[in-house]
Each structure stands twice: as structure tokens, then as C-alpha cells.
Design a protein around this motif. Structure first.
Motif, mmCIF file in Angstrom:
data_model
loop_
_atom_site.group_PDB
_atom_site.id
_atom_site.type_symbol
_atom_site.label_atom_id
_atom_site.label_comp_id
_atom_site.label_asym_id
_atom_site.label_seq_id
_atom_site.Cartn_x
_atom_site.Cartn_y
_atom_site.Cartn_z
ATOM 1 N N GLY A 21 -1.919 -4.584 63.211
ATOM 2 C CA GLY A 21 -0.785 -5.312 63.750
ATOM 3 C C GLY A 21 -0.663 -6.722 63.216
ATOM 4 N N SER A 22 -1.523 -7.080 62.268
ATOM 5 C CA SER A 22 -1.471 -8.415 61.705
ATOM 6 C C SER A 22 -0.078 -8.686 61.137
ATOM 7 C CB SER A 22 -2.529 -8.571 60.611
ATOM 8 O OG SER A 22 -3.815 -8.426 61.155
ATOM 9 N N SER A 23 0.423 -9.884 61.372
ATOM 10 C CA SER A 23 1.791 -10.239 61.001
ATOM 11 C C SER A 23 2.026 -10.127 59.486
ATOM 12 C CB SER A 23 2.082 -11.661 61.461
ATOM 13 O OG SER A 23 3.238 -12.161 60.846
ATOM 14 N N PRO A 24 3.033 -9.374 59.072
ATOM 15 C CA PRO A 24 3.381 -9.315 57.634
ATOM 16 C C PRO A 24 3.770 -10.686 57.094
ATOM 17 C CG PRO A 24 4.424 -7.518 58.834
ATOM 18 C CD PRO A 24 3.849 -8.435 59.873
ATOM 19 N N ILE A 25 4.355 -11.519 57.953
ATOM 20 C CA ILE A 25 4.735 -12.862 57.518
ATOM 21 C C ILE A 25 3.489 -13.674 57.166
ATOM 22 C CG2 ILE A 25 5.792 -15.046 58.219
ATOM 23 C CD1 ILE A 25 7.808 -12.868 57.676
ATOM 24 N N ILE A 26 2.492 -13.637 58.026
ATOM 25 C CA ILE A 26 1.261 -14.380 57.762
ATOM 26 C C ILE A 26 0.545 -13.813 56.547
ATOM 27 C CG2 ILE A 26 -1.000 -15.043 58.668
ATOM 28 C CD1 ILE A 26 1.397 -16.545 59.830
ATOM 29 N N GLN A 27 0.530 -12.476 56.433
ATOM 30 C CA GLN A 27 -0.061 -11.861 55.247
ATOM 31 C C GLN A 27 0.603 -12.410 53.980
ATOM 32 O OE1 GLN A 27 -2.398 -9.232 55.055
ATOM 33 N NE2 GLN A 27 -2.720 -8.922 57.237
ATOM 34 N N ALA A 28 1.924 -12.506 53.989
ATOM 35 C CA ALA A 28 2.655 -12.991 52.816
ATOM 36 C C ALA A 28 2.402 -14.472 52.579
ATOM 37 C CB ALA A 28 4.150 -12.724 52.993
ATOM 38 N N VAL A 29 2.351 -15.259 53.649
ATOM 39 C CA VAL A 29 2.062 -16.687 53.513
ATOM 40 C C VAL A 29 0.732 -16.885 52.800
ATOM 41 C CG1 VAL A 29 1.414 -18.770 54.791
ATOM 42 C CG2 VAL A 29 3.442 -17.496 55.457
ATOM 43 N N SER A 190 -8.429 -13.921 65.958
ATOM 44 C CA SER A 190 -9.357 -13.374 66.943
ATOM 45 C C SER A 190 -9.739 -14.468 67.924
ATOM 46 C CB SER A 190 -10.612 -12.830 66.260
ATOM 47 O OG SER A 190 -11.379 -13.883 65.697
ATOM 48 N N GLU A 191 -10.326 -14.076 69.019
ATOM 49 C CA GLU A 191 -10.723 -15.050 70.032
ATOM 50 C C GLU A 191 -11.779 -16.017 69.518
ATOM 51 O OE1 GLU A 191 -9.566 -15.724 73.030
ATOM 52 O OE2 GLU A 191 -7.996 -14.223 72.814
ATOM 53 N N SER A 192 -12.568 -15.593 68.529
ATOM 54 C CA SER A 192 -13.639 -16.442 68.012
ATOM 55 C C SER A 192 -13.238 -17.228 66.770
ATOM 56 C CB SER A 192 -14.866 -15.574 67.683
ATOM 57 O OG SER A 192 -14.538 -14.611 66.687
ATOM 58 N N GLY A 193 -12.010 -17.036 66.291
ATOM 59 C CA GLY A 193 -11.574 -17.712 65.076
ATOM 60 C C GLY A 193 -10.709 -18.922 65.354
ATOM 61 N N PRO A 194 -10.240 -19.602 64.320
ATOM 62 C CA PRO A 194 -9.379 -20.779 64.498
ATOM 63 C C PRO A 194 -8.007 -20.423 65.064
ATOM 64 C CG PRO A 194 -9.549 -20.208 62.180
ATOM 65 C CD PRO A 194 -10.531 -19.338 62.901
ATOM 66 N N TYR A 195 -7.595 -19.152 64.902
ATOM 67 C CA TYR A 195 -6.310 -18.695 65.443
ATOM 68 C C TYR A 195 -6.572 -17.480 66.321
ATOM 69 C CZ TYR A 195 -5.192 -21.423 61.322
ATOM 70 O OH TYR A 195 -5.151 -22.412 60.381
ATOM 71 N N ARG A 196 -6.141 -17.555 67.555
ATOM 72 C CA ARG A 196 -6.369 -16.442 68.480
ATOM 73 C C ARG A 196 -5.287 -15.381 68.377
ATOM 74 N NH1 ARG A 196 -6.642 -19.844 73.837
ATOM 75 N NH2 ARG A 196 -4.941 -20.833 72.656
ATOM 76 N N THR A 197 -4.103 -15.792 67.912
ATOM 77 C CA THR A 197 -2.977 -14.865 67.821
ATOM 78 C C THR A 197 -2.209 -15.098 66.530
ATOM 79 O OG1 THR A 197 -1.419 -16.371 68.893
ATOM 80 C CG2 THR A 197 -2.714 -14.923 70.343
ATOM 81 N N ASP A 198 -1.375 -14.122 66.182
ATOM 82 C CA ASP A 198 -0.502 -14.288 65.027
ATOM 83 C C ASP A 198 0.441 -15.470 65.213
ATOM 84 O OD1 ASP A 198 -1.519 -12.168 63.546
ATOM 85 O OD2 ASP A 198 -0.168 -10.712 64.466
ATOM 86 N N THR A 199 0.848 -15.714 66.444
ATOM 87 C CA THR A 199 1.754 -16.828 66.731
ATOM 88 C C THR A 199 1.104 -18.162 66.387
ATOM 89 O OG1 THR A 199 2.880 -15.596 68.476
ATOM 90 C CG2 THR A 199 3.101 -17.993 68.517
ATOM 91 N N GLU A 200 -0.195 -18.288 66.706
ATOM 92 C CA GLU A 200 -0.900 -19.527 66.373
ATOM 93 C C GLU A 200 -1.012 -19.708 64.863
ATOM 94 O OE1 GLU A 200 -4.628 -19.849 68.356
ATOM 95 O OE2 GLU A 200 -3.734 -19.962 70.363
ATOM 96 N N ALA A 201 -1.242 -18.626 64.144
ATOM 97 C CA ALA A 201 -1.303 -18.705 62.682
ATOM 98 C C ALA A 201 0.062 -19.066 62.105
ATOM 99 C CB ALA A 201 -1.797 -17.379 62.108
ATOM 100 N N LEU A 202 1.112 -18.488 62.670
ATOM 101 C CA LEU A 202 2.465 -18.807 62.223
ATOM 102 C C LEU A 202 2.802 -20.264 62.517
ATOM 103 C CD1 LEU A 202 5.111 -17.779 61.006
ATOM 104 C CD2 LEU A 202 5.820 -17.090 63.301
ATOM 105 N N GLN A 203 2.339 -20.744 63.663
ATOM 106 C CA GLN A 203 2.532 -22.149 64.027
ATOM 107 C C GLN A 203 1.918 -23.055 62.957
ATOM 108 O OE1 GLN A 203 3.777 -23.795 67.062
ATOM 109 N NE2 GLN A 203 3.443 -25.664 65.892
ATOM 110 N N GLU A 204 0.734 -22.698 62.486
ATOM 111 C CA GLU A 204 0.062 -23.497 61.456
ATOM 112 C C GLU A 204 0.878 -23.529 60.166
ATOM 113 O OE1 GLU A 204 -2.210 -25.975 61.040
ATOM 114 O OE2 GLU A 204 -3.989 -24.733 61.397
ATOM 115 N N ALA A 205 1.385 -22.369 59.767
ATOM 116 C CA ALA A 205 2.182 -22.299 58.542
ATOM 117 C C ALA A 205 3.465 -23.099 58.683
ATOM 118 C CB ALA A 205 2.491 -20.838 58.210
ATOM 119 N N PHE A 206 4.097 -23.009 59.847
ATOM 120 C CA PHE A 206 5.334 -23.764 60.060
ATOM 121 C C PHE A 206 5.058 -25.266 60.045
ATOM 122 C CE2 PHE A 206 8.434 -25.949 62.715
ATOM 123 C CZ PHE A 206 9.623 -25.539 62.124
#
Length: 338
Positions: A21-29, A190-206
Motif C-alpha cells: 500500500g506504499s504511496s505511488p507518489i512517494i515511490q516516484a518522488v 513505519s512506527e519505528s521510522g522517521p515517517y509513520r504514514t505515507d501522509t507524513e512522507a508526502l508532507q516531507e516532500a511537499f
């Protein structure tokens, strides 16, 4: 066996579902924007260090050409101020600018006058002030009328080799950390990583996109523009090497690419945003002074200010449309502290 299989699946399936379920957008980023650009930067920086080993004189055309190629590659990733670039202040060691207190020429002058032994080794040089390291320090060593002539020529030559090797080491370390660790952490929250959700990773990219646009608008253009009554052309980025406008263009090109990836699921916003980037790049192409020295004149000031205003239009679309579509905010990025 059936019971054991059920127990195993109970643990494994949630993890598989999360990965799938990993975000295709984040994968592409990560895969299409971040990794190839950092690899390019590392490769160009290695070529720069090799060029300095071959000829470290300030009038070396191959060395200056490699300097420009490496600077291009750095600007292409300079908005990605998170993860490996922030470890051990690597990004600041590569790009200490703005330098409002002129720490870079002061630090380099001390090295050149004293013949500091730390300047003879890239390993020792990683412990010196970040003001004396990186691409802006190298620009002074190669292009500044004063710094390029100070001290013993042989020491100056060796210092150029040391600085370029330090740049190459930093660039490769960032690229390697992205390849080996951080790419996976960002693509698979993941809960143990710098981003817990795809939304948090997307937030970083934005955040990287938004602050990159803002930095180019307010710092690369705003600093030299100053005010209409008091322009400050000598505050332009990399004016000694004639790169002020070039850095704006390279930055916008890379940011446009990131914007196209992040906005892919929102075609209406994506089209308006891309048109705004195209308009800004078109205006940049009409500028006739690569160093922005022309802002000292009335017409030149308005021409560069028109470019700045075009970036404000990009920023507004990011803040008012894309952020809402993605349900993220501008947040804070390391560039905010430059």
C-alpha cells in the motif's frame, strides 16, 4: 499445519499489506526525483575532485567547467533538506550561504595566510568550520579577485584539492545513505521510522518543494533585490562565478519536476502549477545579466523583480491549491534556518 499457517499469516499479512500500500507518489518522488539527482551530484563531485587532482590552478578551464557541473547538480538537490543531507551538517558543509558575516572569505584567508595543516588533508578538513568548506568556499578560491591570489601558490593549489575532495566525500555519503537506508524508510513508513504514514512522507516532500520555491524567491532573488531604493547586487548567490541567474533556472527546473510528481493525482492543480513554472522559466530566460548586477539600474531591478513575482504565483498555487488537495501544510524545512 493449518493452525501454524494461520498464525504466521496473522503476523506477515499486515506487513505485506503495508508494503503493497506504499504511496505511488512517494515511490516516484524517491525513485524518479531524489535518488537519480543525488547520484548525479555524487558523480559530478567525484569528477570535480579528479579535475582538481589533475590541475588545481585557478586558471584551469577543466576545473572551472567541472565546478559548474557540480554546482548545477547541487542546486538540483538543494531543496531536499531532510534525511541524509542533514546528518553531520552535510548540506551546510556543502553550501554555506547566505553568508551575511563574510565568514567564508575570512576563514579561507586565515588558512591561506597561515598555511594551516588542516588544509592539506580532506580527513582533517571535515573538522574545520563549515564556512571554509563546500562549493561557495571553492568559488572564492577559484574566482574571487583577492582570495584566489592569497598565500603560497602551492598551498592554495593543495587547498583546492582538499576542498574538492571534501565536497566529493560529502556528496557520496549523502547518496549512499539514501540508497542504503533512507529511500526505504521514506517509501515504507513505519512506527519505528522517521515517517509513520505515507501522509507524513508526502508532507516531507511537499515541504521540500514549497521551501525550495520560497528560498529561490526570497533569498536567491530577494536578497540582491533588496528594496527599490537600495538594491544589493553583491548579495546575489555565486555572482563571482557568474552563476546567480543559472542557479535560479536550475532550481526552478528541478522544483518543477518535483511538483509534477507530487501533483500527479490532481491534474487540474498540476496543469496550473506547471504553467506557472513555465511562465517563471520563460521570464528567467529573458534576463540578460547572469549575475543580477543590472538591478542597480531601474529597468534591471524591475526585470528581476518580475521574475520574483512569477515565483510568488507558483508559491500561491502550492499554498492555496496543492496543499489543500494533498491535505498537508508547508511545515518547516532546514532551508528556513539558512
Amino acid at each position: 499445519m493449518t493452525k501454524l499457517r494461520a498464525i504466521v499469516l496473522a503476523f506477515v499479512m499486515p506487513a505485506l499489506a503495508h508494503a503493497e500500500g506504499s504511496s505511488p507518489i512517494i515511490q516516484a518522488v524517491v525513485q524518479d526525483h531524489i535518488l537519480p539527482r543525488y547520484e548525479t551530484f555524487a558523480n559530478e563531485a567525484t569528477k570535480l575532485a579528479d579535475a582538481a587532482q589533475s590541475d588545481c590552478r585557478v586558471n584551469s578551464a577543466p576545473l572551472k567547467a567541472s565546478f559548474n557541473d557540480t554546482f548545477d547538480a547541487w542546486i538540483g538537490v538543494s531543496h531536499l533538506r531532510f534525511g541524509p543531507s542533514e546528518q553531520d551538517n552535510r548540506a551546510f558543509a556543502l553550501a554555506f550561504w547566505p553568508d551575511s558575516r563574510n565568514k567564508t572569505p575570512k576563514s579561507l584567508t586565515r588558512f591561506l595566510v597561515d598555511g594551516d595543516p588542516a588544509g592539506l588533508s580532506a580527513e582533517a578538513y571535515q573538522e574545520v568550520s563549515i564556512a571554509a568548506r563546500g562549493l561557495y568556499a571553492l568559488e572564492f578560491l577559484l574566482f574571487d579577485d583577492v582570495v584566489s591570489t592569497i598565500g603560497d601558490p602551492q598551498y592554495h593549489c593543495t587547498l583546492v584539492q582538499t576542498v574538492t575532495q571534501d565536497i566529493a566525500n560529502n556528496a557520496r555519503a549523502i547518496s549512499t545513505d539514501w540508497d542504503n537506508t533512507y529511500a526505504n524508510l521514506m517509501m515504507h513508513p513505519s512506527e519505528s521510522g522517521p515517517y509513520r504514514t505515507d501522509t507524513e512522507a508526502l508532507q516531507e516532500a511537499f515541504k521540500a518543494l514549497y521551501t525550495g520555491v520560497e528560498f529561490t524567491k526570497d533569498t536567491r532573488l530577494g536578497r540582491p533585490l533588496g528594496s527599490f531604493n537600495k538594491p544589493r547586487p553583491k548579495r546575489a548567490e555565486a555572482w563571482r562565478s557568474g552563476r546567480s541567474l543559472r542557479n535560479v533556472e536550475v532550481s526552478l527546473t528541478s522544483l518543477r519536476d518535483l511538483a509534477s510528481v507530487i501533483s500527479a493525482d490532481h491534474p487540474g492543480v498540476a496543469a496550473r502549477l506547471d504553467n506557472a513554472f513555465i511562465y517563471a522559466l520563460d521570464i528567467a530566460a529573458t534576463q540578460d545579466d547572469p549575475t543580477f548586477a543590472n538591478i542597480a539600474d531601474v529597468q534591471g531591478w524591475f526585470e528581476v523583480d518580475t521574475l520574483r513575482q512569477s515565483l510568488e504565483a507558483v508559491r500561491e498555487i502550492l499554498a492555496d491549491e496543492l496543499a489543500l488537495a494533498l491535505e498537508v501544510t508547508e511545515g518547516f524545512n532546514a532551508l528556513d534556518g539558512d
